[in-house]
Design an enzyme around this catalytic site. Structure first.
Site: not given
Ligand code: PMP
Length: 354
Positions: A99, A166, A190
Site C-alpha cells: 500500500w 495511512d 477493519k
Molecule cells: N492502506 C492500507 C494500509 C490498507 O490495508 C488498504 C486496504 N485495506 C489500503 C490502503 C487500501 O484501501 P482501500 O481499498 O479502501 O482503498
C-alpha cells in the site's frame, strides 16, 4: 455456530455493532425509518456525524486545530488527494509494503518523491528506524501498519515536517500521541465501521498553502466547509463507525484495547515461534499486532492444514494473494478465544504432522 473470523478486511465487527446496525436498518431510533432511508441533510444524520467526529477527537486527544472528514474512494483516493493538496514540489515517503508503494506511485504524478527507505529487496520484512527526513520536504508519508506482510511501525520520527500517516489497518488499536501527525487517514473496514468510508483527520493549518486549482471532491478545504456532506456520503458506514467508536469507549478506550491486542498477538507469535511446522518472517520489533503472517516450513503440508482449519469454522486465514501462506488478522473485535482456538489447532497439527 461459532465462526472464527480472521479476515483482513472487511473483517470482524463487534457483535453489538452488527446487532444495533441490523435493528437500525429496520427502525432507526424509533423514527419508523431505516437508517438507510434517512436524508444525509436531516437532523438525525447531522447528529450521527457530529457524534462520530466528537468521539474520534476525544479518543485521539485532538483539539479544534483538527478537522475530521468522512470521505469515499477508500485509502486509494487519498494516495492522490494527499499530494494534490499538500505537495508543492517534494515529499518524503517510506516504502514499507504494497500500500505504501501504491501511495508512492500516485504521489509521483504530482511532484518529486524522495523514498527514504524501501523494504522491497527484503520482501518488506522489516522497517528501517534510522532515516533522515531532509528539511525541504512538503510532508513525510508513512504507513503505520502494513496489512499484507504484517509489519507495524512502533515509533514515528521526531520532525518539524508534517507527518501524514495511512492508519487504515491499525487505527483505534493503540494509544499514540496523535498530535504528532498532521494528517491521518484510514479506510473502513477493519477497526472502524462498515466498508465504503474513509476517515481523514487533518491539522487545518497545513491546508491552503498550495495554490493549485483543485477539483472540488479532491479539495480537503471544500469538504471541511461542507462538513463532509459536499455530496451524498455513505450514511450507513458513518453510522456503523459511530457505533464502533461507542463500543471502543465501552471496552475502556484505546489503552485497554492496546493491551488486549498486544496480548492476543503475543500468544500467537509465541505459538508460531515454538511450533516446529510454522514460521514468521518478520523482524521481531516490527511484528504487527493486527496482521500476523505465517508460513508452513513444508509447503507440502498446506493441503492438510487448510482442510483442518476450514473444517473447524475458521475463516479468512489465507495469506494475501501476492504472498501466500497464512495471515491471521486479529483486529480489535476479534475475541481472545478465537486466537486461543487457532493456537490449539496449530498445536494439534504439530502433534499429528511433525
Ligand atoms: N492502506 C492500507 C494500509 C490498507 O490495508 C488498504 C486496504 N485495506 C489500503 C490502503 C487500501 O484501501 P482501500 O481499498 O479502501 O482503498
Amino acid at each position: 455456530m461459532k465462526i472464527h473470523n480472521f479476515n483482513a478486511g472487511p473483517s470482524i465487527l463487534p457483535k453489538e455493532v452488527v446487532k444495533k446496525s441490523a435493528q437500525s436498518v429496520i427502525n432507526f431510533n424509533d423514527t419508523g425509518l431505516s437508517v438507510l432511508e434517512i436524508s444525509h441533510r436531516s437532523m438525525d444524520f447531522l447528529e450521527i456525524i457530529e457524534k462520530t467526529t466528537f468521539l474520534i477527537k476525544r479518543m485521539m486527544g485532538l483539539n479544534e486545530d483538527y478537522a475530521v472528514l468522512f470521505l469515499q474512494g477508500g485509502a486509494t483516493l487519498q494516495f492522490s488527494m494527499i499530494p494534490y493538496n499538500l505537495m508543492y514540489k517534494k515529499a518524503a515517503y517510506l516504502d514499507t509494503g504494497f500500500w505504501a508503494y501504491n501511495a508512492i506511485k500516485e504521489a509521483k504524478k504530482f511532484g518529486v518523491v524522495k523514498v527514504l527507505f524501501s523494504g522491497k529487496n527484503i520482501n518488506y520484512t522489516s522497517i528501517e528506524k534510522d532515516y533522515h527526513i531532509p528539511c525541504n520536504m512538503d510532508y513525510f508519508h508513512c504507513t503505520s501498519n502494513n496489512t499484507i506482510v504484517g509489519t507495524q511501525m512502533k515509533i514515528f520520527p521526531k520532525t518539524s515536517t508534517p507527518i501524514v500517516c495511512d492508519m487504515s489497518s491499525d487505527i483505534f488499536s493503540r494509544k499514540l500521541d496523535f498530535c504528532q501527525f498532521s494528517l491521518i487517514y484510514a479506510s473502513a473496514q477493519k477497526n472502524i465501521g462498515s466498508a465504503g468510508m474513509t476517515i481523514v483527520i487533518i491539522k487545518k493549518e497545513i491546508l491552503g498553502k498550495n495554490k493549485k486549482n483543485i477539483p472540488s471532491y479532491m479539495d480537503y478545504k471544500i469538504h471541511i466547509q461542507n462538513n463532509s456532506i459536499l455530496n451524498t456520503p455513505n450514511v450507513f458506514s458513518i453510522y456503523t463507525s459511530m457505533l464502533t467508536l461507542e463500543w471502543i469507549e465501552n471496552q475502556g478506550g484505546l489503552f485497554v484495547l492496546e493491551k488486549k491486542n498486544q496480548h492476543k498477538a503475543k500468544l500467537l507469535y509465541n505459538e508460531i515461534d515454538k511450533n516446529s511446522l510454522f514460521e514468521n518472517k518478520i523482524h521481531e520489533e516490527n511484528r504487527s499486532n493486527m496482521n500476523v503472517s505465517f508460513f508452513l516450513k513444508n509447503k507440502d503440508l498446506e493441503k492438510e492444514f487448510n482442510k483442518i482449519w476450514k473444517k473447524e469454522n475458521i475463516v479468512g486465514l489465507d495469506g494475501h494473494r501476492y504472498l501466500g501462506g497464512y495471515r491471521a488478522s486479529i483486529y480489535n473485535a476479534l475475541p481472545l478465544e478465537s486466537v486461543q482456538f487457532l493456537i490449539e489447532i496449530m498445536k494439534e497439527f504439530e502433534r499429528k504432522f511433525s
